[in-house]
Design an enzyme around this catalytic site. Structure first.
Site, PDB file in Angstrom:
ATOM      1  CE  LYS A   1      -5.861  -8.693  -2.026  1.00 27.05           C
ATOM      2  NZ  LYS A   1      -6.731  -8.641  -0.886  1.00 27.05           N
TER       3      LYS A   1
ATOM      4  CE  LYS B   1      -4.124  -1.937   0.372  1.00 27.66           C
ATOM      5  NZ  LYS B   1      -5.514  -2.042   0.594  1.00 27.66           N
TER       6      LYS B   1
ATOM      7  CE  LYS C   1     -13.209  -4.207  -0.348  1.00 27.80           C
ATOM      8  NZ  LYS C   1     -12.134  -3.628   0.473  1.00 27.80           N
TER       9      LYS C   1
HETATM   10  P1  ATP Z   1      -8.420  -3.437  -1.230  1.00 29.44           P
HETATM   11  O1  ATP Z   1      -8.311  -3.546  -2.705  1.00 29.44           O
HETATM   12  O2  ATP Z   1      -9.165  -2.223  -0.761  1.00 29.44           O
HETATM   13  O3  ATP Z   1      -7.147  -3.709  -0.497  1.00 29.44           O
HETATM   14  P2  ATP Z   1      -9.431  -6.085  -1.076  1.00 29.44           P
HETATM   15  O4  ATP Z   1     -10.326  -6.372  -2.221  1.00 29.44           O
HETATM   16  O5  ATP Z   1      -8.076  -6.646  -1.103  1.00 29.44           O
HETATM   17  O6  ATP Z   1      -9.400  -4.567  -0.790  1.00 29.44           O
HETATM   18  P3  ATP Z   1     -10.116  -6.375   1.720  1.00 29.44           P
HETATM   19  O7  ATP Z   1     -11.085  -5.363   2.227  1.00 29.44           O
HETATM   20  O8  ATP Z   1      -8.686  -6.196   2.070  1.00 29.44           O
HETATM   21  O9  ATP Z   1     -10.243  -6.589   0.169  1.00 29.44           O
HETATM   22  O10 ATP Z   1     -10.561  -7.814   2.198  1.00 29.44           O
HETATM   23  C1  ATP Z   1     -11.823  -8.213   2.645  1.00 29.44           C
HETATM   24  C2  ATP Z   1     -11.813  -9.716   2.802  1.00 29.44           C
HETATM   25  O11 ATP Z   1     -11.817 -10.337   1.516  1.00 29.44           O
HETATM   26  C3  ATP Z   1     -10.591 -10.279   3.509  1.00 29.44           C
HETATM   27  O12 ATP Z   1     -10.969 -11.330   4.368  1.00 29.44           O
HETATM   28  C4  ATP Z   1      -9.719 -10.790   2.404  1.00 29.44           C
HETATM   29  O13 ATP Z   1      -8.889 -11.819   2.820  1.00 29.44           O
HETATM   30  C5  ATP Z   1     -10.744 -11.250   1.400  1.00 29.44           C
HETATM   31  N1  ATP Z   1     -10.240 -11.129   0.035  1.00 29.44           N
HETATM   32  C6  ATP Z   1      -9.835  -9.996  -0.568  1.00 29.44           C
HETATM   33  N2  ATP Z   1      -9.463 -10.220  -1.834  1.00 29.44           N
HETATM   34  C7  ATP Z   1      -9.625 -11.558  -2.031  1.00 29.44           C
HETATM   35  C8  ATP Z   1      -9.419 -12.414  -3.147  1.00 29.44           C
HETATM   36  N3  ATP Z   1      -8.979 -11.949  -4.293  1.00 29.44           N
HETATM   37  N4  ATP Z   1      -9.697 -13.719  -3.016  1.00 29.44           N
HETATM   38  C9  ATP Z   1     -10.165 -14.197  -1.856  1.00 29.44           C
HETATM   39  N5  ATP Z   1     -10.393 -13.449  -0.767  1.00 29.44           N
HETATM   40  C10 ATP Z   1     -10.133 -12.137  -0.837  1.00 29.44           C
END
Ligand code: ATP
Ligand code: LTN
Length: 334
Positions: A197, A115, A200
């Protein structure tokens, strides 16, 4: 452990629109856990401001996320669904835990490194301290289990270390939490770069499928998903794009990857992508319908927000008071 029942905590940031990665890696696995555990599912809006947010947009997203929790099947009578910012004990415990967490530990966190690279113009102390607030979230509720995607394992390890350190000094104050990782869908990858990964906050909207995407968009994104030139549907690391699509299809249908490979034996990528799109639409549709219904029922959602914040605060304050006493803060005069 809370009142003799095992307890569970998880949260999600309101930093963007929820993707199918969030749904499959996290949300979906949360439903039905309430039979065994006292469950707390938080919209972690305080974590969200470690990245600069537009206030109106953050408020809108936080509410949408809370409604998506419910729309995905979490019964708000059986699960405590609330906003982090409505329970001040989160920030208060985080402060105390800060004093039991080392700079070196926080510097090793890969999410912080990622980040800070992404937001080089705003590497604030909150971003660095993010995992301590997360530890506070978990420890406040004496959580036995924390369902998260694999990317959060490092933060959970840190939480355990800090809790053990604290308990080592003051006696058994915190339950030491365990991670709970779902079997399928634990890591859904980007559709445009399967080495990353799905996230969002990805700038490329084609990289992620959002839980609120309409069927045409889902189909279009699936068709555009990056694959390879092998032309065979096999579940192996050499074909990360195809492997990811198999994972998504498995997660939607409940079929094992081997079964999916058999089902599409001899078929082309085009057919497979359409099948993945259809499978996604069929699980997304009921969620979207329920979300639309909740959006129309302000009084009901407001009631849940109020009641659940009170319930969360009750349990959180119990732990916080205990911790405050242990570290030597003066007693409150009643
Ligand atoms: P950001 O892009 O804002 O970092 P993010 O999409 O990575 O967000 P988080 O808010 O960090 O999502 O995660 C919310 C939940 O979703 C966490 O438990 C995380 O482990 C899970 N998660 C996030 N991305 C994935 C993915 N690609 N596959 C499976 N689980 C995920
Ligand atoms: N850091 C998590 C969100 C999060 C969380 C938590 C998850 C904040 N506090 C407590 C589980 C338990 C994330 O980015 N996914």
């Amino acid at each position: 452990m809370l009142d003799g029942k095992k307890s569970l905590f998880s949260g999600m940031q309101a930093t963007g629109n929820i993707t199918i990665g969030n749904y499959m890696g996290a949300l979906r696995n949360w439903v039905s856990l309430n039979e065994e555990y006292e469950c707390f599912f938080c919209v972690v809006d305080e974590h969200s401001i470690t990245i600069r947010q537009d206030p109106a947009e953050l408020r809108r997203r936080a509410r949408n996320l809370l409604m998506l929790y419910i729309a995905s099947g979490l019964d708000p009578k059986k699960n405590c669904i609330y906003y982090q910012s409505h329970v001040s004990a989160h920030a208060e415990l985080a402060w105390i835990l800060n004093c039991f967490t080392y700079m070196g530990e926080l510097s090793r966190m890969t999410q912080f490194k990622d980040k800070s690279q992404k937001h080089a113009d705003n590497i604030n102390a909150g971003l660095f301290d993010y995992p301590v607030l997360m530890a506070a979230d978990i420890l406040l509720f004496q959580s036995d289990v924390v369902p998260v995607g694999v990317d959060q394992m490092q933060h959970l390890e840190l939480t355990r270390d800090v809790a053990q350190r604290f308990n080592g000094i003051y006696g058994d104050v915190f339950t030491i939490p365990e991670a709970y990782i779902g079997k399928v869908g634990a890591k859904i990858m980007s559709l445009q770069d399967p080495s990353k990964k799905m996230s969002k906050s990805d700038e490329n909207p084609n990289a992620s499928i959002y839980l609120m995407d309409d069927p045409d968009t889902v189909m279009r994104k699936c068709k555009r998903a990056v694959t390879d030139s092998e032309g065979v549907i096999l579940y192996r690391d050499e074909q990360p794009g195809v492997k990811n699509l198999i994972d998504i299809y498995s997660a939607c249908t409940g079929k094992k990857p081997e079964e999916v490979v058999k089902e599409f034996d001899g078929k082309g990528y085009g057919d497979f992508k359409v099948a993945v799109g259809e499978a996604l639409v069929s699980i997304m549709k009921p969620i979207q319908e329920e979300h639309a219904r909740l959006s129309q029922d302000k009084a009901y959602v407001d009631g849940i927000i109020k009641e659940n914040a009170e319930k969360a605060a009750y349990y959180a304050n119990k732990t916080l008071r205990k911790v405050q006493k242990k570290v030597g803060f003066p007693e409150r005069i009643r």
